[in-house]
Design a protein around this motif. Structure first.
Motif, PDB file in Angstrom:
ATOM      1  N   ALA A 125      12.317   7.177   2.816  1.00 35.89           N
ATOM      2  CA  ALA A 125      12.312   6.183   1.744  1.00 35.89           C
ATOM      3  C   ALA A 125      12.487   4.776   2.307  1.00 35.89           C
ATOM      4  O   ALA A 125      11.813   3.829   1.874  1.00 35.89           O
ATOM      5  N   THR A 126      13.374   4.623   3.277  1.00 34.29           N
ATOM      6  CA  THR A 126      13.607   3.311   3.880  1.00 34.29           C
ATOM      7  C   THR A 126      12.364   2.793   4.581  1.00 34.29           C
ATOM      8  O   THR A 126      12.054   1.590   4.538  1.00 34.29           O
ATOM      9  N   GLU A 162       4.848   6.764   2.720  1.00 33.70           N
ATOM     10  CA  GLU A 162       4.177   7.406   1.590  1.00 33.70           C
ATOM     11  C   GLU A 162       2.669   7.436   1.823  1.00 33.70           C
ATOM     12  O   GLU A 162       2.115   6.544   2.478  1.00 33.70           O
ATOM     13  N   ARG A 177       3.535   0.312  11.618  1.00 30.47           N
ATOM     14  CA  ARG A 177       2.962   0.668  10.310  1.00 30.47           C
ATOM     15  C   ARG A 177       2.109   1.925  10.417  1.00 30.47           C
ATOM     16  O   ARG A 177       2.127   2.784   9.522  1.00 30.47           O
ATOM     17  N   SER A 209       9.351   3.509   3.749  1.00 29.62           N
ATOM     18  CA  SER A 209       8.223   3.524   2.793  1.00 29.62           C
ATOM     19  C   SER A 209       7.093   4.395   3.331  1.00 29.62           C
ATOM     20  O   SER A 209       5.903   4.027   3.247  1.00 29.62           O
ATOM     21  N   TRP A 265      -0.514   6.470   0.841  1.00 32.87           N
ATOM     22  CA  TRP A 265      -1.067   5.463  -0.059  1.00 32.87           C
ATOM     23  C   TRP A 265      -2.581   5.578  -0.174  1.00 32.87           C
ATOM     24  O   TRP A 265      -3.202   4.910  -1.007  1.00 32.87           O
TER      25      TRP A 265
END
Length: 467
Positions: free
Chosen positions: A169-170, A174, A140, A172, A176
């Protein structure tokens, strides 16, 4: 392998060696301390040899300076020296209570990551390595680091490779969080841990990334987006692959074996026909496309039967595979649509096999000891063996049917493409060694059930479907 083919391979290897020596002379000595190769991207923070170095400003040491010093200390200690390494990790982790460390660690990580891309790694590869070698938490954090680093690069609409964007995209990947200074507090809350625990994970991740080896560059890194088309094509999916994806999704979700069988057979039919049509079209237009590659994760347990399953699917679709056992993936080498079709079909077959294993449940010997592992190993080995037989026969039937339609000119075209794939494997994996590993299948019931599952998953009536 024929004598003429061996001579051709030896000649090509001599040419590659000469080119590599010439490149090494131009790029200068390899930086052993960082493990980075050359880069001509012009990014001053690249740190990969081609970019200009950024002198460290004089004055009081910042948190960034402290982090650099701590990372240098950790990276210099061999993993076997556990006592010294634990002490160094503890000192580095303690720095993560200082103000401004969020921005500093993301900046330092971006420099490391930029070099990782130039050593051939992709976002999915890097996150997989973090999870495999460390823990899910590190995966992560790796996704967070990718998201932070990607802010410096073009968006998909302005040049970022579509395949690269699809991986982001797969994963994720991004941003945040808001301000980078607030990142660590938010990440610690998400991970439900203290700042020092999070700091240790970050140091372990950066240490891992700094030591990742060089692997083949399958697509341009983001700093070179728009500089040209890499082998393997763009990220735009061919319409036939979209149809294959839909058929396989239905095959995975249905509860009726006969329906899954028919859907998977239709998907293989479309892939075989598309591969032959693409080969003929390239020969007719003399486009001379170059084979590319796709990396497919091979996770524990039961890696060897999974690798054999992937190899069976690849060979049936005119591709080759190279298993990097220590890195947790196989590289599928082939022309763009063929390689992607292999990835799709392999993933679907593995999902179907795992569903059958889950339904079968656990197994025990008469004395109560577990034989689940032996059963599943045997199941997957039989599954891969039977799939290989059926796919091989289906490919032969498809080629024969196409030969009847297109005449004797088809086989030389297919042979030329096979040679191109072999040459690409030789170029990317010059030191490749061939080892026929033996898989173990000691459970009779597991073997029988794996064969039955393969029969249900694949290609009954394929000959009729192809005609």
């Amino acid at each position: 392998m024929g004598k003429r083919n061996q001579e051709r391979r030896r000649a090509k290897k001599k040419q590659r060696d000469a080119r590599q020596r010439a490149r090494a002379e131009q790029e200068g000595a390899f930086d052993a301390a960082s493990g980075f190769g050359g880069c001509d991207c012009g990014d001053p923070f690249c740190g990969v040899g081609g970019g200009a170095s950024v002198p460290r400003p004089r004055g009081p040491r910042t948190v960034a300076d402290l982090l650099d010093e701590a990372m240098d200390e950790v990276c210099a200690i061999p993993p076997a020296d556990t006592a010294r390494r634990e002490a160094a990790l503890g000192r580095a982790a303690a720095l993560f209570t200082k103000a401004g460390m969020g921005r500093a660690v993301l900046a330092a990580g971006s420099e490391v990551l930029h070099a990782v891309w130039h050593r051939g790694w992709q976002p999915a590869d890097m996150v997989r390595a973090a999870r495999r070698e460390l823990k899910a938490r590190h995966g992560r954090l790796a996704a967070d680091l990718i998201a932070a680093e990607q802010r410096a690069y073009p968006t998909p609409s302005t040049g970022l490779d579509g395949r690269w964007a699809a991986q982001l995209a797969t994963l994720s990947a991004e941003v945040w969080w808001g301000d980078d200074d607030a990142y660590l507090a938010g990440a610690a809350a998400r991970e439900k841990c203290q700042p020092t625990v999070l700091g240790r994970a970050w140091v372990e991740l950066l240490d891992l990334l700094s030591g990742l080896p060089e692997i083949p560059q399958l697509m341009p890194p983001p700093c070179e987006a728009g500089s040209g088309t890499a082998p393997g094509g763009s990220g735009v999916e061919a319409p036939v692959l979209a149809k294959v994806r839909g058929l396989l999704a239905k095959a995975e979700s249905t509860e009726f074996p006969e329906e899954a069988e028919a859907l998977t057979a239709k998907a293989q039919q479309l892939m075989a026909q598309h591969s032959i049509n693409a080969a003929l079209l390239d020969a007719e237009q003399d486009t001379r496309q170059v084979p590319g590659g796709v990396r497919v994760g091979v996770d524990t347990p039961y890696e060897e039967p999974k690798v054999h399953l992937l190899q069976a699917v690849a060979e049936a679709n005119r591709c080759r595979t190279v298993w990097s056992r220590n890195l947790g993936f196989s590289t599928v080498v082939g022309f763009a649509s063929d390689a992607r079709a292999v990835e799709l079909l392999y993933t679907s077959l593995l999902v179907q096999a795992q569903s059958a294993l889950h339904a079968a449940g656990s197994r025990t010997y008469r004395d109560g000891a577990s034989r689940t592992r032996s059963y599943r190993q045997s199941f997957l080995t039989a599954y891969a063996t039977r799939i290989a037989q059926r796919l091989s026969r289906a490919t032969e039937q498809a080629t024969k049917a196409a030969g009847e339609d297109h005449g004797p000119g088809l086989l030389p075209v297919l042979a030329s493409r096979a040679e191109a794939v072999d040459d690409q494997v030789d170029e990317w994996f010059a030191e490749l060694s061939y080892n026929r590993s033996q898989t173990h299948a000691r459970d009779r019931e597991g073997w029988a059930h794996g064969t039955v599952a393969a029969n249900r998953a694949q290609l009954h009536g394929q000959a009729d479907a192809l005609r």
